[in-house]
Design an enzyme around this catalytic site. Structure first.
Site, short mmCIF file in Angstrom:
data_model
loop_
_atom_site.label_atom_id
_atom_site.label_comp_id
_atom_site.label_asym_id
_atom_site.label_seq_id
_atom_site.Cartn_x
_atom_site.Cartn_y
_atom_site.Cartn_z
N CYS A 104 47.42 37.18 34.03
CA CYS A 104 47.35 36.18 35.10
C CYS A 104 48.58 36.14 35.99
O CYS A 104 48.52 35.63 37.10
CB CYS A 104 47.11 34.81 34.47
SG CYS A 104 45.77 34.81 33.26
N HIS A 253 47.69 30.99 40.44
CA HIS A 253 46.66 31.63 39.62
C HIS A 253 45.51 30.65 39.42
O HIS A 253 45.72 29.50 39.03
CB HIS A 253 47.25 32.06 38.27
CG HIS A 253 46.21 32.34 37.23
ND1 HIS A 253 45.21 33.28 37.41
CD2 HIS A 253 46.00 31.78 36.00
CE1 HIS A 253 44.44 33.29 36.34
NE2 HIS A 253 44.89 32.41 35.48
N ASN A 283 37.77 32.45 36.68
CA ASN A 283 39.12 32.99 36.46
C ASN A 283 39.01 34.51 36.36
O ASN A 283 38.54 35.04 35.35
CB ASN A 283 39.69 32.38 35.18
CG ASN A 283 41.09 32.86 34.85
OD1 ASN A 283 41.54 33.88 35.36
ND2 ASN A 283 41.78 32.14 33.99
#
Length: 328
Positions: A104, A253, A283
């Site tokens: 990430c 993120h 995500n």
């Protein structure tokens, strides 16, 4: 000096939906996600993102002198997947190529590597690819992960610039004591796959997974982000000798809406300056920041000349923050 010249992204064709009436869906703000087919790899997605970029004529393939590929889903243990991508994209054989395994926070780390190569005179045009296929590691009966992650890739060109403010300072951080808070235990050298590692077990919340599936300790990852991200941002502000108010936009993120809202409030960022671009994609790990940044540009929320803060955090545990001036 270095600047971001162009960004493109790519999703696989298959789209899946989370239950819109589910309490967890409403909390995380993710309605749909894209999932790679069984035959699709992270490199396949990355190549398609890169081809979209080259079709825009912002850079020709013969000008690329370094390829950086950020993924946690390489095609093979060896060779380096970036080498395979170089051949499939028909980049010059004079082009350097390497993988780096980061999640990430990987896009910001990649920008730093690209900036270092350019500032040191080792490269002029760098293709930074980010791609992950976490769906291949997730047990569909584990709702702590299955509803969060989607597959995607992004391609970014970083090139020489005459302006030394285009890509500014960086702040990095690592806390390996939290490695097991976001991990796939089995499948590497430490714990090779065997019959026992493939056996599913059920946790106290009813989620099922095996040792070769992705495990996430959600509360601990949340606490880590709330603890470390504000400190890292303050460190960047000190390096830049500036304040939050001098930034035009913030792209974090895209972990989930609940976490992003909590971070935004704690840090004190105005909602209209803060990107949330995950409701239809989830995500996507290393690609969330470039995808969100590209979408905000397309929406007109970020414009050429804007000062933007990029913030990555997650698996490792690791984090990274940087400042850029938008040049696209």
């Amino acid at each position: 000096m270095a600047r971001i010249k162009a960004i493109e992204y790519h999703f696989p064709a298959r789209k899946v939906s989370n239950d819109p009436q589910n309490k967890l869906t409403k909390k995380i703000g993710i309605l749909t996600r894209y999932i790679a087919e069984e035959y699709e790899t992270a490199s396949d997605l990355a190549i398609k993102a890169a081809e979209k970029l080259f079709e825009k004529d912002v850079c020709i393939k013969s000008e690329i002198d370094f390829l950086l590929f950020c993924t946690q889903a390489p095609d093979y243990i060896l060779p380096t997947t970036a080498c395979i991508i170089q051949e499939k994209l028909k980049l010059p054989t004079s082009c350097g190529a390497l993988d780096f395994n980061l999640g990430c926070s990987g896009f910001v780390y990649g920008l730093s590597l690209a900036k270092g190569l350019i500032d040191s005179g080792q490269a002029k045009n760098i293709l930074l690819l980010t791609a992950d296929t976490y769906s291949k590691f997730i047990n569909e009966n584990d709702l702590s992960t299955a509803v969060l992650f989607g597959d995607a890739a992004a391609a970014t060109i970083i090139s020489e610039s005459s302006d030394n403010n285009d890509i500014g300072h960086f702040v990095f951080g690592t806390d390996g004591s939290g490695a097991e808070d976001l991990i796939i235990f089995s499948g590497g050298s430490k714990e090779p796959l065997n019959f026992e590692t493939l056996l599913e077990v059920e946790d106290e919340k009813g989620n099922r997974r095996a040792r070769n599936n992705l495990y996430m300790n959600g509360p601990e990852v949340f606490n880590f982000a709330m603890r470390e991200v504000p400190k890292a941002i303050n460190e960047l502000l000190n390096k830049e000798n500036t304040t939050l108010g001098n930034y035009d936009f913030f792209v974090f993120h895209q972990a989930n809406k609940y976490m992003l809202d909590a971070l935004r409030r704690r840090i004190g960022i105005d909602q209209e300056k803060f990107s949330i671009q995950l409701n239809d994609s989830g995500n996507t790990v290393s690609s969330t920041i470039p995808i969100a940044l590209k979408r905000e540009i397309e929406l007109g929320n970020v414009k050429k000349g804007d000062k933007v803060m990029l913030v990555g955090f997650g698996v490792g545990l690791s984090w990274s923050v940087c400042s850029i001036k938008l040049c696209i």
